[in-house]
Design a protein around this motif. Structure first.
Motif, short mmCIF file in Angstrom:
data_model
loop_
_atom_site.label_atom_id
_atom_site.label_comp_id
_atom_site.label_asym_id
_atom_site.label_seq_id
_atom_site.Cartn_x
_atom_site.Cartn_y
_atom_site.Cartn_z
N MET A 154 0.85 -1.19 0.00
CA MET A 154 0.00 0.00 0.00
C MET A 154 0.89 1.25 0.00
O MET A 154 1.83 1.34 0.77
N ILE A 155 0.58 2.17 -0.88
CA ILE A 155 1.36 3.39 -0.97
C ILE A 155 0.53 4.56 -0.45
O ILE A 155 -0.67 4.66 -0.75
N SER A 156 1.15 5.42 0.32
CA SER A 156 0.42 6.53 0.94
C SER A 156 0.26 7.69 -0.03
O SER A 156 1.02 7.83 -1.00
N LYS A 157 -0.71 8.55 0.24
CA LYS A 157 -0.92 9.74 -0.56
C LYS A 157 0.29 10.67 -0.47
O LYS A 157 0.65 11.34 -1.44
N ALA A 158 0.91 10.69 0.71
CA ALA A 158 2.09 11.54 0.90
C ALA A 158 3.25 11.10 0.01
O ALA A 158 3.97 11.94 -0.55
N THR A 159 3.41 9.79 -0.14
CA THR A 159 4.48 9.27 -0.99
C THR A 159 4.20 9.59 -2.46
O THR A 159 5.10 9.97 -3.21
N ILE A 160 2.95 9.45 -2.86
CA ILE A 160 2.56 9.79 -4.23
C ILE A 160 2.82 11.27 -4.50
O ILE A 160 3.36 11.64 -5.55
N LYS A 161 2.47 12.11 -3.55
CA LYS A 161 2.70 13.56 -3.68
C LYS A 161 4.20 13.84 -3.79
O LYS A 161 4.63 14.70 -4.58
N TYR A 162 4.98 13.14 -2.99
CA TYR A 162 6.44 13.31 -3.02
C TYR A 162 7.02 12.93 -4.39
O TYR A 162 7.82 13.68 -4.96
N ILE A 163 6.57 11.81 -4.93
CA ILE A 163 7.04 11.37 -6.25
C ILE A 163 6.67 12.40 -7.31
O ILE A 163 7.50 12.78 -8.14
N HIS A 164 5.45 12.87 -7.29
CA HIS A 164 4.99 13.84 -8.29
C HIS A 164 5.74 15.17 -8.19
O HIS A 164 5.93 15.85 -9.20
N SER A 165 6.16 15.52 -6.97
CA SER A 165 6.89 16.79 -6.80
C SER A 165 8.22 16.77 -7.53
O SER A 165 8.75 17.83 -7.91
N LEU A 166 8.78 15.58 -7.77
CA LEU A 166 10.09 15.46 -8.41
C LEU A 166 10.04 15.76 -9.90
O LEU A 166 11.07 15.77 -10.56
N GLU A 167 8.85 16.05 -10.40
CA GLU A 167 8.73 16.51 -11.79
C GLU A 167 9.31 17.91 -11.94
O GLU A 167 9.70 18.33 -13.03
N HIS A 168 9.42 18.63 -10.81
CA HIS A 168 9.86 20.02 -10.83
C HIS A 168 11.28 20.15 -10.28
O HIS A 168 11.61 19.57 -9.24
N LYS A 169 12.09 20.90 -10.98
CA LYS A 169 13.50 21.05 -10.60
C LYS A 169 13.65 21.60 -9.19
O LYS A 169 14.54 21.19 -8.45
N LYS A 170 12.78 22.52 -8.80
CA LYS A 170 12.85 23.13 -7.46
C LYS A 170 12.85 22.06 -6.38
O LYS A 170 13.66 22.10 -5.44
N TYR A 171 11.98 21.08 -6.51
CA TYR A 171 11.87 20.05 -5.48
C TYR A 171 12.95 18.99 -5.62
O TYR A 171 13.39 18.40 -4.63
N ARG A 172 13.41 18.74 -6.85
CA ARG A 172 14.55 17.82 -7.02
C ARG A 172 15.78 18.37 -6.31
O ARG A 172 16.50 17.64 -5.63
N MET A 173 16.01 19.67 -6.49
CA MET A 173 17.17 20.30 -5.84
C MET A 173 16.98 20.36 -4.33
O MET A 173 17.93 20.16 -3.56
N LEU A 174 15.76 20.64 -3.89
CA LEU A 174 15.46 20.72 -2.45
C LEU A 174 15.68 19.38 -1.76
O LEU A 174 16.28 19.30 -0.68
#
Length: 272
Positions: A1-21
């Motif tokens: 089972m995958i949490s909504k928070a993990t899904i949100k985290y994965i999707h955030s990595l589409e953006h350079k800002k969050y990859r760098m963060l």
């Protein structure tokens, strides 16, 4: 089972800002993940269906999910078995240049160190340089093409698209595991080279690549999709190359990834 928070985290990595963060990037698909693992990259997290077989060397967390859950977490329309989160490299090959240009207190770009020759004084091999390539698919395809032709290092201008953009990573089809990509102030990098270093550039006023003398060492520069090689970089090119057309009328230009493949093929065909 995958949490909504993990899904949100994965999707955030589409953006350079969050990859760098977060200091991480996303790799999708069992083949690309396998290539990264084989090259020694250590993932922080893997999300996979039961279809994906985890290597015994894996020490990170592996979240097992259904295909439907993987679909929710993935950035792809048709995900394949697994996705993984890898740490961004802290440094690239010191034999070439720093992975990112360093800036001084005044914000100026510090020129990178010159390319170093081998211990015996032999010349360095061919290196690909990209001047303002913007399309993620083009950069990914160029990296994959470079891997095919044995180019292990690509030097990019600072305005070239981020190599860790998920669309770039996906387009490399695993070749990112074997090709080192560096970002720097490209004109300063070229000026730092030894004076006898051949600098090839694909330009409309160049000499037919099929008749020009080519070398097994030096820099090959490919330019922006719409504008080609920038004026500042163009002035530093020592060997202008032209890929001739064979039709009339002819297209205005070649796609940069196709032009890269033609150019590298010609170098490798004639320079063993």
């Amino acid at each position: 089972m995958i949490s909504k928070a993990t899904i949100k985290y994965i999707h955030s990595l589409e953006h350079k800002k969050y990859r760098m963060l977060e200091g991480v990037f996303l790799v999708e698909g069992h083949k690309s993940i396998h290539d990264m693992l084989l090259a020694g990259w250590k993932p922080r997290l893997i999300i996979a269906t039961d279809e994906w077989t985890a290597p015994t060397s894996i020490t990170c967390e592996v979240i097992r999910v259904t295909p439907a859950e993987l679909q929710k977490a993935s950035l792809l329309q048709h995900p394949s078995q697994a996705l993984a989160v890898f740490p961004l490299p802290t440094n690239a090959s010191k034999d070439i240049i720093p992975p990112l240009s360093q800036r001084g207190d005044g914000g100026e770009v510090t020129p990178p160190r010159p390319l170093e020759r081998g211990l015996g004084g032999e010349a360095f091999p061919l290196i690909l340089a990209l001047d303002g390539v913007q399309d993620p698919g083009n950069l990914g395809t160029i990296i994959r093409t470079a891997d095919w032709f044995g180019i292990t290092d690509i030097v990019c201008s600072m305005d070239t698209v981020d190599v860790y953009n998920p669309k770039v990573v996906q387009a490399t089809m695993g070749s990112l595991a074997r090709v080192r990509v560096h970002y720097t102030h490209l004109p300063a990098f070229l000026r730092s080279l030894q004076q006898d270093t051949p600098i090839y550039g694909t330009l409309l006023d160049g000499t037919d690549i099929y008749s020009e003398q080519l070398s097994g060492e030096g820099i090959i520069i490919m330019g922006n999709e719409g504008n080609g090689i920038s004026e500042e970089v163009r002035k530093l090119v020592t060997h202008k190359l032209l890929i001739p057309h064979f039709s009339t009328p002819h297209p205005e230009s070649l796609n940069v990834s196709i032009a890269t493949a033609i150019t590298l093929s010609e170098f490798r065909h004639r320079v063993k």
